[in-house]
Design a protein around this motif. Structure first.
Motif, PDB file in Angstrom:
ATOM      1  N   ILE A   6     110.512  86.220 126.774  1.00  0.00           N
ATOM      2  CA  ILE A   6     110.569  85.807 125.305  1.00  0.00           C
ATOM      3  C   ILE A   6     109.580  84.886 124.812  1.00  0.00           C
ATOM      4  N   ILE A  40     109.283  81.492 125.365  1.00  0.00           N
ATOM      5  CA  ILE A  40     109.790  80.118 125.069  1.00  0.00           C
ATOM      6  C   ILE A  40     109.010  79.216 126.317  1.00  0.00           C
ATOM      7  N   PRO A  86     110.809  76.427 117.128  1.00  0.00           N
ATOM      8  CA  PRO A  86     109.484  76.760 116.958  1.00  0.00           C
ATOM      9  C   PRO A  86     108.738  75.829 115.569  1.00  0.00           C
ATOM     10  N   TYR A 146     117.682  77.775 117.668  1.00  0.00           N
ATOM     11  CA  TYR A 146     118.288  78.287 119.036  1.00  0.00           C
ATOM     12  C   TYR A 146     119.732  78.227 119.334  1.00  0.00           C
ATOM     13  N   VAL A 166     115.556  86.106 117.773  1.00  0.00           N
ATOM     14  CA  VAL A 166     115.008  84.925 118.993  1.00  0.00           C
ATOM     15  C   VAL A 166     113.621  86.002 119.505  1.00  0.00           C
ATOM     16  N   ARG A 198     106.327  82.822 116.789  1.00  0.00           N
ATOM     17  CA  ARG A 198     106.112  81.683 117.679  1.00  0.00           C
ATOM     18  C   ARG A 198     107.597  81.083 118.175  1.00  0.00           C
ATOM     19  N   GLN A 199     107.580  80.605 119.478  1.00  0.00           N
ATOM     20  CA  GLN A 199     108.405  80.277 119.780  1.00  0.00           C
ATOM     21  C   GLN A 199     108.480  78.785 120.290  1.00  0.00           C
TER      22      GLN A 199
END
Length: 284
Positions: free
Chosen positions: A83, A85, A215, A223, A238, A243-244
């Motif tokens: 993902i 993150i 982000p 989230y 997500v 960008r995370q």
């Protein structure tokens, strides 16, 4: 001993949901497809390997699971990495016999909390019937409960057996997920299971705070997954994000159940620790 002061009781929070826009650009759709495919293959492959490994593990070790939780940890950590993150852990998971309690903000909690410790989730019975997710939950040793007072004693017996077998059961005492910016008052019902047949004299409870940092430039609740949010839509948002942000997991000092005369005092102490961890992390 002096009991910690419990946070004031507030009405059940039901904050409004931020809009969730589906992926629109070609780049967003490509990220969604690639990440979704990679995670799907990882979870499917991990499930097959886990079931095969369990065929060997169960006859040898019975209720104990010395091997398969390590596979679950690896799969969950890789999922977070796919993902994109960032992932940070502070504190140390306990090794003593006992259980874990944490705040609940998102479906991502499952990966965040599994990626750094050996735990078995306690979940509502309906999850067992969900396609694929239910299969994963059952294969990884999730304990399913029915919200029926008539089932309370039977469920307590299951909790006790699992805890005495060395399983760290993980509960979400809030009873629902939130936007990730707050901690709801802990429900005390499930804590009663820790006061049966002398279990309180031998076990500990470890409070854990899970914090989500959105982000850059996004809604702080990015989230969080709550109220009537559709799982598929939130998942797509997500996975498609260019960008995370960051997930932060904070392990607090374990609490001796014997130090608290009842489930209410124990729940209050756990709530105070979890809430403090969330507030401190979000205030930085």
């Amino acid at each position: 001993m002096t009991q910690p002061k419990r946070a004031p009781q507030t009405p059940l929070w039901m904050g409004g949901e931020p809009p969730v826009d589906p992926p629109k650009s070609a780049a967003d759709k490509l990220r969604l497809g690639l990440r979704g495919l990679a995670i799907g293959l990882l979870l499917s492959g991990g499930l097959v390997v886990l079931l095969l490994l369990r065929l060997i593990e169960r006859p040898i070790h019975g209720a104990a699971r010395p091997w398969t939780p390590s596979l679950t940890r690896v799969v969950c950590r890789l999922t977070i990495a796919i993902i994109g993150i960032r992932y940070k852990v502070r504190g140390t998971p306990m090794h003593h016999i006992g259980a874990v309690v944490a705040n609940h903000s998102s479906w991502l909690d499952i990966f965040a909390l599994n990626a750094c410790q050996r735990v078995y989730f306690v979940s509502k019975e309906e999850v067992a019937r969900w396609p694929f997710v239910g299969w994963l939950a059952q294969a990884t040793g999730t304990v399913f409960i029915r919200r029926d007072p008539r089932q309370a004693k039977a469920q307590q017996a299951v909790f006790e057996a699992r805890i005495r077998a060395g399983h760290h059961l993980l509960f979400f005492p809030e009873g629902t997920s939130t936007d990730g910016l707050q901690v709801l008052p802990f429900k005390t019902t499930l804590f009663q299971a820790f006061y049966t047949h002398g279990l309180d004299r031998v076990m500990q409870i470890q409070p854990v705070s899970v914090i989500y940092h959105a982000p850059k430039g996004e809604d702080p609740r990015y989230y969080g997954w709550w109220r009537d949010m559709a799982f598929a839509t939130h998942l797509a948002k997500v996975l498609a994000a260019p960008r995370q942000g960051e997930i932060e997991v904070v392990f607090h000092d374990p609490l001796n159940v014997a130090d608290y005369p009842s489930r209410k005092e124990l729940a209050a102490a756990c709530e105070v620790a979890v809430r403090a961890g969330v507030d401190q992390a979000l205030s930085r």
